[in-house]
Design an enzyme around this catalytic site. Structure first.
Site, short mmCIF file in Angstrom:
data_model
loop_
_atom_site.label_atom_id
_atom_site.label_comp_id
_atom_site.label_asym_id
_atom_site.label_seq_id
_atom_site.Cartn_x
_atom_site.Cartn_y
_atom_site.Cartn_z
N ARG A 121 0.89 -1.17 0.00
CA ARG A 121 0.00 0.00 0.00
C ARG A 121 0.92 1.21 0.00
NH1 ARG A 121 -3.99 -2.88 3.48
NH2 ARG A 121 -5.37 -3.70 1.90
N SER A 122 0.60 2.21 -0.82
CA SER A 122 1.48 3.38 -0.88
C SER A 122 0.75 4.66 -0.48
CB SER A 122 2.05 3.54 -2.30
OG SER A 122 2.82 4.72 -2.37
N THR B 25 -6.25 0.31 -6.71
CA THR B 25 -5.24 0.32 -7.77
C THR B 25 -5.73 1.17 -8.95
OG1 THR B 25 -4.64 -1.91 -7.14
CG2 THR B 25 -3.88 -1.19 -9.30
N ILE C 204 -9.87 -11.45 -4.84
CA ILE C 204 -10.63 -12.68 -4.60
C ILE C 204 -12.12 -12.38 -4.41
CG2 ILE C 204 -8.68 -13.96 -3.64
CD1 ILE C 204 -10.08 -13.54 -0.85
N ASP C 205 -12.46 -11.11 -4.18
CA ASP C 205 -13.85 -10.77 -3.86
C ASP C 205 -14.80 -10.81 -5.05
OD1 ASP C 205 -13.14 -10.47 -1.26
OD2 ASP C 205 -12.98 -8.29 -1.33
N ARG D 39 -15.38 -8.40 2.62
CA ARG D 39 -15.67 -7.31 3.55
C ARG D 39 -16.90 -6.53 3.10
NH1 ARG D 39 -10.39 -4.66 5.14
NH2 ARG D 39 -10.25 -4.53 2.89
N SER E 60 -26.74 -32.39 10.58
CA SER E 60 -25.79 -31.28 10.71
C SER E 60 -26.22 -30.13 9.80
CB SER E 60 -24.39 -31.72 10.30
OG SER E 60 -24.39 -32.01 8.91
N GLN F 82 -7.76 -18.17 2.24
CA GLN F 82 -8.48 -17.96 0.97
C GLN F 82 -7.70 -17.09 -0.01
OE1 GLN F 82 -12.91 -17.03 2.24
NE2 GLN F 82 -11.53 -16.75 3.94
N ARG F 83 -6.66 -16.45 0.48
CA ARG F 83 -5.95 -15.51 -0.40
C ARG F 83 -4.66 -16.09 -0.99
NH1 ARG F 83 -6.87 -9.68 1.31
NH2 ARG F 83 -4.65 -9.47 1.39
O1 F6P Z 1 -9.20 -8.57 -1.19
C1 F6P Z 1 -10.26 -8.11 -0.43
C2 F6P Z 1 -10.32 -8.86 0.85
O2 F6P Z 1 -10.23 -10.21 0.52
C3 F6P Z 1 -11.56 -8.64 1.70
O3 F6P Z 1 -12.63 -9.47 1.43
C4 F6P Z 1 -11.01 -8.82 3.07
O4 F6P Z 1 -11.74 -8.22 4.04
C5 F6P Z 1 -9.67 -8.20 2.94
O5 F6P Z 1 -9.24 -8.49 1.64
C6 F6P Z 1 -8.71 -8.62 3.96
O6 F6P Z 1 -7.45 -8.18 3.65
P1 F6P Z 1 -6.36 -7.74 4.70
O7 F6P Z 1 -6.90 -8.13 6.03
O8 F6P Z 1 -5.18 -8.53 4.30
O9 F6P Z 1 -6.18 -6.29 4.52
#
Ligand code: F6P
Length: 308
Positions: free
Chosen positions: A57-58, A90, A112-113, A157, A201, A240-241
């Site tokens: 992040r800049s 970006t 990923i969102d 988020r 379940s 997930q990332r």
């Molecule tokens: O890329 C977006 C995201 O995946 C959101 O869904 C998530 O809240 C956020 O990144 C979390 O990223 P970090 O906690 O690494 O800033």
């Protein structure tokens, strides 16, 4: 992102263009943290998660002075076009920078969102939902063996795309996303009906941005009212990332990387490349930033029908 980078480098090389990689995004651009890339530099990265160029992040790039420094670095290194992979942040930076310094920039949707307007899918989304499906299948084994109710929180988020698609993929009993209202009564009724049908379940997928406050919050409320199952919470978080990208993501990233270089060669600028209905689509940054992809109402209906 690595698969996209590889495609950018190889497409440019194929077209006899030179490529320079910028480390750590706009921050590295300001500092001149560049590396020459050729076809060989991007060998053996298509299967790797993340990005070999790293990301940052800049704060400085948000300032006029920072962007002047970045433009000077590009000039000094004879760079006359930029491909930027990312999302809203970006593209906002790219849009301002490009307008101030007349440097063509093409954006590639990477998040990923999957919430970006102008493309059906973003790089990383498919891999993320496959990770969720894999994890929840494993959780389901415990849920089933012990008659438990699991709340699984997934990323998103501001958007429920990961939750919705992965929720359908795992056969979730309910999917809670920020785009739709969550009604506690309805949820409890649904669980009750399942219990009466002798369901052993239940799995509820919760997007982190759901207005209920996330998996812990909603599980507490449900637990107070519905005591039949033992209740557990799992937050999947940053697993997930990362990880090796799915085949679909590798192909998408490769296509978008090529489209980005083609767009630069065609003289396009301040534009995001995407794929809509299997065809390349160009969306001006202003539009990509302003709009968000809408949740697919047919998928919402499908989830409702299948989780009776
Ligand atoms: O890329 C977006 C995201 O995946 C959101 O869904 C998530 O809240 C956020 O990144 C979390 O990223 P970090 O906690 O690494 O800033």
């Amino acid at each position: 992102m690595n698969a996209c980078l590889r495609a950018v480098v190889r497409t440019a090389t194929y077209n006899k263009l030179e490529v320079v990689g910028i480390f750590r995004g706009y921050e590295g651009m300001i500092q001149g943290d560049f590396v020459k890339l050729d076809s060989h530099s991007v060998s053996n990265i298509i299967q790797r998660g993340g990005t070999m160029l790293k990301s940052a992040r800049s704060e400085e790039f948000r300032t006029v002075e920072g962007r002047i420094k970045a433009a000077e670095q590009l000039k000094k290194n004879n760079i006359d076009g930029v491909v930027a992979i990312g999302g809203d942040g970006t593209f906002t930076g790219a849009s301002i920078f490009s307008a101030e310094h007349n440097i063509p920039i093409i954006g590639v949707p990477g998040t990923i969102d999957n919430d970006l307007y102008g493309t059906d899918y973003t790089i990383g989304y498919d891999t993320a939902i496959n990770t969720v499906v894999d994890a929840v299948d494993k959780i389901r084994d415990t849920a089933d063996a012990h008659d438990r109710l699991f709340f699984v929180e997934v990323m998103g988020r501001d958007a429920g795309f990961i939750a919705l698609r992965s929720g359908i993929g795992v056969g979730a009993e309910a999917i809670l996303i920020p785009e739709t209202e969550t009604y506690l009564e309805e949820l409890i009724d649904k669980l009750q009906r399942g219990w009466e049908r002798k369901k052993s379940s239940s799995i509820i997928i919760v997007a982190e941005g759901d207005e209920s406050g996330g998996a812990y919050e909603i599980s507490k409320k449900v637990k107070e009212r519905f005591t039949q199952y033992e209740t557990k919470v799992t937050v999947l978080g940053h697993v997930q990332r990362g990880g090796s990208p799915s085949a679909a993501d590798r192909v998408l990233a490769s296509q978008l990387g090529k489209f980005a270089v083609d767009a630069l060669m065609d003289g396009k600028q301040k534009t995001m490349v995407g794929i809509v209905n299997r065809k390349v689509a160009y969306t001006p940054f202003e539009k990509a930033i302003k709009h968000h992809q809408k949740i697919n109402t047919e998928l919402l209906k499908l989830a409702e029908v299948l989780s009776l």
